[in-house]
Design an enzyme around this catalytic site. Structure first.
Site, short mmCIF file in Angstrom:
data_model
loop_
_atom_site.label_atom_id
_atom_site.label_comp_id
_atom_site.label_asym_id
_atom_site.label_seq_id
_atom_site.Cartn_x
_atom_site.Cartn_y
_atom_site.Cartn_z
N GLU A 222 11.86 -5.04 2.62
CA GLU A 222 11.23 -6.34 2.39
C GLU A 222 11.81 -7.38 3.35
O GLU A 222 12.27 -8.45 2.95
CB GLU A 222 11.38 -6.77 0.92
CG GLU A 222 10.20 -7.59 0.44
CD GLU A 222 10.18 -7.84 -1.06
OE1 GLU A 222 9.33 -8.63 -1.48
OE2 GLU A 222 11.00 -7.24 -1.80
N TYR B 76 9.95 1.56 1.72
CA TYR B 76 9.63 0.49 0.77
C TYR B 76 8.26 0.81 0.20
O TYR B 76 7.22 0.54 0.80
CB TYR B 76 9.63 -0.87 1.48
CG TYR B 76 9.19 -2.03 0.61
CD1 TYR B 76 9.74 -2.21 -0.66
CD2 TYR B 76 8.25 -2.95 1.06
CE1 TYR B 76 9.34 -3.28 -1.45
CE2 TYR B 76 7.85 -4.02 0.28
CZ TYR B 76 8.39 -4.18 -0.97
OH TYR B 76 8.00 -5.22 -1.78
N ASP C 102 13.66 1.23 -1.61
CA ASP C 102 13.05 0.68 -2.81
C ASP C 102 11.79 1.49 -3.09
O ASP C 102 10.76 1.30 -2.45
CB ASP C 102 12.72 -0.80 -2.59
CG ASP C 102 12.06 -1.46 -3.79
OD1 ASP C 102 11.76 -0.74 -4.77
OD2 ASP C 102 11.83 -2.68 -3.74
N ASN D 276 10.10 1.46 -5.91
CA ASN D 276 9.23 0.80 -6.89
C ASN D 276 8.80 1.78 -7.98
O ASN D 276 7.64 1.79 -8.41
CB ASN D 276 8.02 0.17 -6.21
CG ASN D 276 8.24 -1.29 -5.85
OD1 ASN D 276 8.90 -2.02 -6.60
ND2 ASN D 276 7.73 -1.72 -4.72
N ASP E 47 16.83 -10.53 -5.28
CA ASP E 47 16.74 -10.10 -6.68
C ASP E 47 17.16 -8.63 -6.85
O ASP E 47 17.19 -8.11 -7.96
CB ASP E 47 15.34 -10.32 -7.25
CG ASP E 47 14.23 -9.96 -6.28
OD1 ASP E 47 14.51 -9.36 -5.23
OD2 ASP E 47 13.06 -10.30 -6.57
#
Length: 281
Positions: A34, A106, A147, A149, A247
Protein backbone atom coordinates in the site's frame (compact mmCIF):
# COMPACT_ATOMS: atom_id res chain seq x y z
CA UNK A 1 18.22 -13.44 8.01
CA UNK A 2 15.36 -11.31 9.28
CA UNK A 3 12.47 -10.87 6.82
CA UNK A 4 9.59 -8.50 7.55
CA UNK A 5 6.36 -7.31 6.00
CA UNK A 6 4.79 -3.92 6.65
CA UNK A 7 1.70 -2.40 5.05
CA UNK A 8 2.75 1.23 5.44
CA UNK A 9 -0.56 2.75 4.27
CA UNK A 10 1.22 5.48 2.29
CA UNK A 11 5.00 5.27 2.01
CA UNK A 12 5.60 9.02 1.80
CA UNK A 13 3.11 10.05 4.47
CA UNK A 14 4.45 7.37 6.84
CA UNK A 15 8.11 7.73 5.86
CA UNK A 16 9.27 8.94 9.32
CA UNK A 17 7.60 5.90 10.89
CA UNK A 18 9.16 3.56 8.34
CA UNK A 19 12.64 5.00 8.80
CA UNK A 20 12.39 4.91 12.59
CA UNK A 21 11.29 1.28 12.50
CA UNK A 22 14.07 0.32 10.07
CA UNK A 23 16.68 1.91 12.34
CA UNK A 24 15.36 0.10 15.42
CA UNK A 25 14.48 -3.32 13.99
CA UNK A 26 17.22 -3.55 11.32
CA UNK A 27 15.53 -6.23 9.17
CA UNK A 28 17.52 -7.69 6.30
CA UNK A 29 14.59 -7.83 3.88
CA UNK A 30 11.36 -5.83 4.03
CA UNK A 31 8.21 -6.19 1.95
CA UNK A 32 6.09 -3.03 1.86
CA UNK A 33 2.48 -2.78 0.73
CA UNK A 34 0.00 0.00 0.00
CA UNK A 35 2.66 2.47 -1.12
CA UNK A 36 0.02 4.83 -2.57
CA UNK A 37 2.73 6.45 -4.68
CA UNK A 38 3.45 6.67 -8.38
CA UNK A 39 6.68 4.93 -9.43
CA UNK A 40 8.60 8.20 -9.67
CA UNK A 41 7.38 9.28 -6.21
CA UNK A 42 8.88 6.34 -4.32
CA UNK A 43 11.33 7.70 -1.67
CA UNK A 44 14.36 5.82 -2.97
CA UNK A 45 16.86 8.35 -1.62
CA UNK A 46 15.85 8.33 2.07
CA UNK A 47 15.52 4.55 2.00
CA UNK A 48 19.00 4.19 0.49
CA UNK A 49 20.35 6.58 3.11
CA UNK A 50 18.89 4.21 5.72
CA UNK A 51 21.02 1.40 4.25
CA UNK A 52 18.50 -0.28 1.95
CA UNK A 53 18.32 -0.85 -1.79
CA UNK A 54 14.85 -1.33 -3.23
CA UNK A 55 12.73 -2.49 -6.13
CA UNK A 56 9.15 -1.27 -6.30
CA UNK A 57 5.97 -1.37 -8.33
CA UNK A 58 4.07 1.82 -7.63
CA UNK A 59 0.63 3.13 -8.50
CA UNK A 60 -0.64 6.65 -7.89
CA UNK A 61 -2.98 6.90 -4.86
CA UNK A 62 -3.63 3.14 -4.60
CA UNK A 63 -1.92 -0.20 -4.05
CA UNK A 64 1.86 -0.43 -4.57
CA UNK A 65 4.45 -2.95 -3.37
CA UNK A 66 8.19 -2.83 -2.73
CA UNK A 67 11.04 -5.07 -1.59
CA UNK A 68 13.90 -3.54 0.41
CA UNK A 69 17.20 -5.29 1.14
CA UNK A 70 19.83 -4.12 3.60
CA UNK A 71 23.25 -3.65 2.08
CA UNK A 72 22.37 -5.44 -1.16
CA UNK A 73 20.32 -4.84 -4.28
CA UNK A 74 17.24 -7.07 -4.74
CA UNK A 75 17.30 -8.74 -8.14
CA UNK A 76 13.83 -8.28 -9.59
CA UNK A 77 12.36 -11.37 -11.29
CA UNK A 78 8.69 -10.48 -11.70
CA UNK A 79 6.31 -7.55 -11.11
CA UNK A 80 2.90 -9.08 -11.70
CA UNK A 81 1.28 -12.45 -11.20
CA UNK A 82 0.98 -14.50 -14.38
CA UNK A 83 -2.41 -15.29 -15.83
CA UNK A 84 -3.91 -11.88 -16.64
CA UNK A 85 -2.15 -9.56 -19.08
CA UNK A 86 -4.80 -6.94 -18.44
CA UNK A 87 -3.97 -6.64 -14.73
CA UNK A 88 -2.64 -3.11 -14.26
CA UNK A 89 -2.83 -3.02 -10.44
CA UNK A 90 0.44 -2.83 -8.51
CA UNK A 91 -0.12 -5.80 -6.22
CA UNK A 92 2.84 -8.14 -6.72
CA UNK A 93 6.61 -7.88 -7.09
CA UNK A 94 9.22 -10.61 -6.81
CA UNK A 95 12.98 -10.50 -6.30
CA UNK A 96 15.91 -12.68 -5.30
CA UNK A 97 17.68 -11.63 -2.12
CA UNK A 98 20.41 -13.64 -0.40
CA UNK A 99 19.54 -16.87 -2.19
CA UNK A 100 15.81 -16.60 -1.40
CA UNK A 101 13.04 -15.70 -3.81
CA UNK A 102 10.81 -13.11 -2.15
CA UNK A 103 7.28 -12.51 -3.44
CA UNK A 104 5.76 -9.35 -1.98
CA UNK A 105 2.00 -9.15 -2.38
CA UNK A 106 -0.98 -6.96 -1.59
CA UNK A 107 -4.17 -8.91 -2.21
CA UNK A 108 -7.44 -7.21 -3.19
CA UNK A 109 -9.86 -6.36 -0.40
CA UNK A 110 -12.89 -7.75 -2.22
CA UNK A 111 -15.69 -5.74 -0.60
CA UNK A 112 -18.61 -5.45 -1.03
CA UNK A 113 -19.87 -9.04 -1.01
CA UNK A 114 -21.30 -10.21 -3.32
CA UNK A 115 -20.08 -8.23 -6.27
CA UNK A 116 -17.44 -7.85 -8.99
CA UNK A 117 -14.71 -6.83 -6.54
CA UNK A 118 -15.21 -10.03 -4.57
CA UNK A 119 -15.15 -12.10 -7.76
CA UNK A 120 -11.91 -10.36 -8.78
CA UNK A 121 -10.38 -11.16 -5.40
CA UNK A 122 -11.07 -14.87 -5.88
CA UNK A 123 -9.63 -14.81 -9.41
CA UNK A 124 -6.51 -13.06 -8.09
CA UNK A 125 -6.07 -15.81 -5.49
CA UNK A 126 -6.39 -18.43 -8.22
CA UNK A 127 -3.49 -16.80 -10.05
CA UNK A 128 -1.43 -16.56 -6.87
CA UNK A 129 -2.09 -20.22 -6.08
CA UNK A 130 -1.04 -21.32 -9.57
CA UNK A 131 2.18 -19.29 -9.40
CA UNK A 132 2.92 -20.58 -5.90
CA UNK A 133 2.51 -24.17 -7.11
CA UNK A 134 5.01 -23.48 -9.88
CA UNK A 135 7.54 -22.15 -7.35
CA UNK A 136 7.17 -25.30 -5.27
CA UNK A 137 7.64 -27.49 -8.34
CA UNK A 138 10.94 -25.74 -9.01
CA UNK A 139 12.09 -26.39 -5.44
CA UNK A 140 13.12 -22.77 -4.98
CA UNK A 141 13.68 -21.45 -1.42
CA UNK A 142 10.84 -18.94 -1.46
CA UNK A 143 8.72 -16.72 0.76
CA UNK A 144 5.35 -15.23 -0.18
CA UNK A 145 5.04 -12.21 2.06
CA UNK A 146 2.53 -9.44 2.53
CA UNK A 147 -1.01 -8.27 3.19
CA UNK A 148 -3.23 -11.13 2.06
CA UNK A 149 -6.47 -9.45 3.17
CA UNK A 150 -7.56 -12.82 4.55
CA UNK A 151 -8.51 -13.69 8.14
CA UNK A 152 -7.65 -17.42 8.06
CA UNK A 153 -9.42 -18.63 11.22
CA UNK A 154 -11.69 -17.49 14.04
CA UNK A 155 -8.73 -17.04 16.36
CA UNK A 156 -7.25 -14.50 13.93
CA UNK A 157 -9.95 -11.91 14.61
CA UNK A 158 -11.57 -10.23 17.56
CA UNK A 159 -15.27 -11.17 17.70
CA UNK A 160 -15.57 -13.27 14.51
CA UNK A 161 -19.34 -12.84 14.45
CA UNK A 162 -18.86 -9.20 13.43
CA UNK A 163 -17.04 -10.24 10.25
CA UNK A 164 -19.47 -12.72 8.74
CA UNK A 165 -20.41 -10.34 5.91
CA UNK A 166 -16.90 -9.06 5.15
CA UNK A 167 -14.86 -10.25 2.15
CA UNK A 168 -11.82 -10.90 4.36
CA UNK A 169 -13.72 -13.59 6.27
CA UNK A 170 -15.86 -15.23 3.60
CA UNK A 171 -15.68 -19.05 3.39
CA UNK A 172 -14.49 -18.88 -0.23
CA UNK A 173 -11.60 -16.57 0.72
CA UNK A 174 -10.57 -18.63 3.72
CA UNK A 175 -10.70 -21.75 1.57
CA UNK A 176 -8.53 -20.06 -1.07
CA UNK A 177 -5.91 -19.28 1.58
CA UNK A 178 -6.16 -22.83 2.96
CA UNK A 179 -5.71 -24.27 -0.54
CA UNK A 180 -2.59 -22.16 -1.01
CA UNK A 181 -1.06 -23.21 2.30
CA UNK A 182 -1.80 -26.89 1.83
CA UNK A 183 0.29 -26.94 -1.34
CA UNK A 184 3.15 -27.20 1.14
CA UNK A 185 3.65 -23.61 2.31
CA UNK A 186 4.24 -22.92 6.00
CA UNK A 187 2.36 -20.10 7.75
CA UNK A 188 5.44 -18.93 9.65
CA UNK A 189 3.77 -16.97 12.43
CA UNK A 190 1.22 -19.69 13.15
CA UNK A 191 3.80 -22.47 13.02
CA UNK A 192 5.61 -20.97 16.02
CA UNK A 193 2.50 -19.59 17.79
CA UNK A 194 -0.18 -22.16 16.99
CA UNK A 195 -2.84 -21.34 19.56
CA UNK A 196 -2.70 -17.74 20.71
CA UNK A 197 -4.64 -14.78 19.28
CA UNK A 198 -2.27 -12.75 17.08
CA UNK A 199 -3.21 -9.56 15.27
CA UNK A 200 -1.39 -7.44 12.68
CA UNK A 201 -4.03 -4.79 11.88
CA UNK A 202 -6.07 -2.49 14.12
CA UNK A 203 -8.57 -0.04 12.63
CA UNK A 204 -8.16 3.67 13.29
CA UNK A 205 -11.85 3.82 14.16
CA UNK A 206 -13.54 2.71 17.39
CA UNK A 207 -10.27 2.92 19.32
CA UNK A 208 -9.27 -0.46 17.88
CA UNK A 209 -5.61 -0.45 18.88
CA UNK A 210 -6.19 0.64 22.48
CA UNK A 211 -8.80 -2.13 22.84
CA UNK A 212 -6.51 -4.57 21.03
CA UNK A 213 -9.40 -5.18 18.63
CA UNK A 214 -7.56 -6.46 15.60
CA UNK A 215 -7.13 -8.90 12.74
CA UNK A 216 -4.34 -11.11 11.47
CA UNK A 217 -4.21 -10.45 7.73
CA UNK A 218 -0.45 -10.00 7.13
CA UNK A 219 1.21 -13.35 6.52
CA UNK A 220 4.61 -14.84 5.67
CA UNK A 221 4.40 -18.19 3.88
CA UNK A 222 7.59 -20.23 3.50
CA UNK A 223 8.36 -23.00 1.04
CA UNK A 224 9.38 -26.38 2.53
CA UNK A 225 12.96 -25.80 1.37
CA UNK A 226 13.03 -22.70 3.57
CA UNK A 227 10.69 -23.54 6.44
CA UNK A 228 13.18 -25.69 8.35
CA UNK A 229 15.37 -22.60 8.78
CA UNK A 230 12.64 -20.75 10.71
CA UNK A 231 13.72 -19.93 14.26
CA UNK A 232 11.57 -16.96 15.30
CA UNK A 233 8.49 -14.96 14.28
CA UNK A 234 6.60 -12.08 15.87
CA UNK A 235 4.58 -8.87 15.43
CA UNK A 236 6.08 -5.45 16.19
CA UNK A 237 2.86 -4.40 17.87
CA UNK A 238 4.34 -1.27 19.45
CA UNK A 239 4.79 0.36 16.03
CA UNK A 240 1.02 0.53 15.66
CA UNK A 241 1.00 2.78 18.73
CA UNK A 242 3.41 5.35 17.30
CA UNK A 243 2.25 8.80 16.21
CA UNK A 244 1.00 9.09 12.60
CA UNK A 245 1.58 5.41 11.99
CA UNK A 246 -0.04 2.82 9.73
CA UNK A 247 -3.06 0.81 10.80
CA UNK A 248 -0.86 -2.30 10.37
CA UNK A 249 2.13 -3.37 12.45
CA UNK A 250 5.27 -4.92 10.96
CA UNK A 251 5.48 -8.71 11.11
CA UNK A 252 8.86 -10.44 10.98
CA UNK A 253 10.51 -13.83 10.89
CA UNK A 254 14.08 -14.90 11.51
CA UNK A 255 15.77 -17.62 9.49
CA UNK A 256 18.91 -19.49 10.41
CA UNK A 257 21.79 -18.92 8.02
CA UNK A 258 21.89 -22.65 7.26
CA UNK A 259 19.65 -25.60 8.10
CA UNK A 260 20.43 -27.15 11.45
CA UNK A 261 18.81 -29.96 13.42
CA UNK A 262 19.97 -28.24 16.59
CA UNK A 263 18.16 -25.01 15.81
CA UNK A 264 15.25 -24.43 18.19
CA UNK A 265 12.46 -21.86 17.77
CA UNK A 266 12.67 -18.80 19.97
CA UNK A 267 10.11 -18.58 22.73
CA UNK A 268 7.15 -16.38 21.71
CA UNK A 269 6.94 -12.95 23.28
CA UNK A 270 3.95 -12.21 25.55
CA UNK A 271 3.00 -9.07 23.62
CA UNK A 272 -0.20 -10.18 21.88
CA UNK A 273 -3.88 -10.41 22.69
CA UNK A 274 -7.39 -10.01 21.29
CA UNK A 275 -9.16 -7.36 19.10
CA UNK A 276 -11.48 -6.15 16.15
CA UNK A 277 -11.48 -3.54 13.39
CA UNK A 278 -12.62 -3.07 9.78
CA UNK A 279 -10.02 -3.00 7.03
CA UNK A 280 -10.32 -0.03 4.71
CA UNK A 281 -8.57 -1.33 1.62
Amino acid sequence: MKIATFNVNGVNGRLPVLLQWLSEAVPDVVCLQELKAAPEAFPEGPIRDAGYEAVWHGQKRWNGVAILARGAAPIETRRALPGDRGDTHSRYIEAAVGGILIGCLYAPNGNPVPGPKFDAKLRWFERLTAHAADLLTQGIPAALVGDYNVIPTDRDVYKPERWQDDALFQPEVREAFHTLVTQGWIDALRSLHPDEPIYTFWDYQRNGYARNAGLRIDHLLLSPTLAHRLIAADVERKVRGWSKTSDHAPVWIELADAPSRRTQPHKPSPSRGKGHGRARR
